[in-house]
Each structure stands twice: as structure tokens, then as C-alpha cells.
Design an enzyme around this catalytic site. Structure first.
Site, PDB file in Angstrom:
ATOM      1  N   ASN A 172     -34.830  29.922  23.250  1.00 27.70           N
ATOM      2  CA  ASN A 172     -34.970  28.841  22.828  1.00 27.70           C
ATOM      3  C   ASN A 172     -33.177  27.705  23.082  1.00 27.70           C
ATOM      4  O   ASN A 172     -32.260  28.201  23.062  1.00 27.70           O
ATOM      5  CB  ASN A 172     -34.415  28.647  20.906  1.00 27.70           C
ATOM      6  CG  ASN A 172     -33.792  28.956  20.095  1.00 27.70           C
ATOM      7  OD1 ASN A 172     -32.971  30.218  20.669  1.00 27.70           O
ATOM      8  ND2 ASN A 172     -33.321  28.332  18.658  1.00 27.70           N
ATOM      9  N   GLU A 220     -40.387  30.930  24.137  1.00 33.03           N
ATOM     10  CA  GLU A 220     -41.260  31.221  24.619  1.00 33.03           C
ATOM     11  C   GLU A 220     -41.783  30.336  26.158  1.00 33.03           C
ATOM     12  O   GLU A 220     -42.153  30.879  26.751  1.00 33.03           O
ATOM     13  CB  GLU A 220     -42.216  31.505  24.030  1.00 33.03           C
ATOM     14  CG  GLU A 220     -41.949  32.013  22.619  1.00 33.03           C
ATOM     15  CD  GLU A 220     -41.868  31.619  21.401  1.00 33.03           C
ATOM     16  OE1 GLU A 220     -40.517  31.028  21.326  1.00 33.03           O
ATOM     17  OE2 GLU A 220     -42.203  31.711  20.445  1.00 33.03           O
TER      18      GLU A 220
END
Ligand code: THU
Length: 116
Positions: A30, A43
Site C-alpha cells: 500500500n 492488491e
């Protein structure tokens, strides 16, 4: 990948890794912004990186957080769009917690089939 997270606002570090159909594993973390909504989840970082490197088919995705956090709604949509019903491994900082499928994360998904 969690160790590479840039999360100075939430301090919630997330790592992800996607496996391609050719057996490569591409990671992401992130990356937060001071304008919080501009943050990119681990992701999506991993998937966008993989796509940028020319990969188009994926077989599995792993996500690791401190405490077994699940993919957010935005990532569920992007996982479905780019990977369809792949295997998703959910991990905490130490171990694999569970293995599910993208369709478990986003039942009755909206996707490109509605646009044709
Ligand atoms: N985060 C992810 O990286 N993936 C998710 O699926 C959920 C949330 C990040 C975004 C933000 O940097 C931090 O976790 C706290 O929300």
C-alpha cells in the site's frame, strides 16, 4: 512486501503478491497519500504493476496484513476485473489464515459482460 509499505497515516502495512500464468510472482504494497482517498492498496499496486509489466493472466493472489485484514471493496472489483475467479490467500503477519476465491469476495460482480 509488507515491509515496503508506505503507510505513514494509518500505520497499517499491507503486502500483496500476484502469481502469473507463467509462474512469476509480482509484489505490491500500500502507498498512502496525505490526501487519503488517493491511497493505493497493496492488491492494486501488485496488479497494476503486473499489468504494466505485460502480464495478463493470473492464477493466485496473496494478501498479508498484521491481523488478517480482508481486501477492500475497490480491490475486490479490480481483482475480479483483472483476474476473474482466481484463488486468494489471506495471511496475517505470520501465517496463511484462509484460501478463498475472488467470487467469494464479490458475488454477482459487475464486469465487462454488462457493457457488451
Ligand atoms: N489497504 C490495503 O492495502 N488493502 C486493502 O484491501 C485494505 C486497505 C490499505 C489502504 C491503507 O493504506 C491502509 O490499508 C488502511 O486502510
Amino acid at each position: 512486501m509488507r515491509e515496503k509499505a508506505y503507510a505513514p497515516y494509518s500505520n497499517y502495512e499491507v503486502g500483496a503478491a500476484v502469481e502469473t500464468d507463467t509462474g512469476e510472482i509480482i509484489g505490491g504494497c500500500n502507498v498512502e497519500s496525505s490526501s487519503y482517498g488517493l491511497t493505493c492498496c497493496a492488491e492494486r499496486t501488485a496488479l497494476f504493476r503486473a499489468i504494466s509489466e505485460g502480464h495478463r493472466k493470473f492464477t493466485s493472489l496473496a494478501v498479508s496484513t498484521e491481523n488478517g485484514g480482508m481486501p477492500c471493496g475497490a480491490c475486490r472489483q479490480v481483482i475480479w476485473d483483472l483476474c476473474k475467479d482466481i484463488t486468494v490467500h489471506i495471511c496475517d503477519k505470520d501465517k496463511l489464515l484462509k484460501t478463498i476465491h475472488a467470487s467469494d469476495l464479490l458475488p454477482d460482480a459487475f464486469d465487462e459482460t454488462f457493457l457488451k
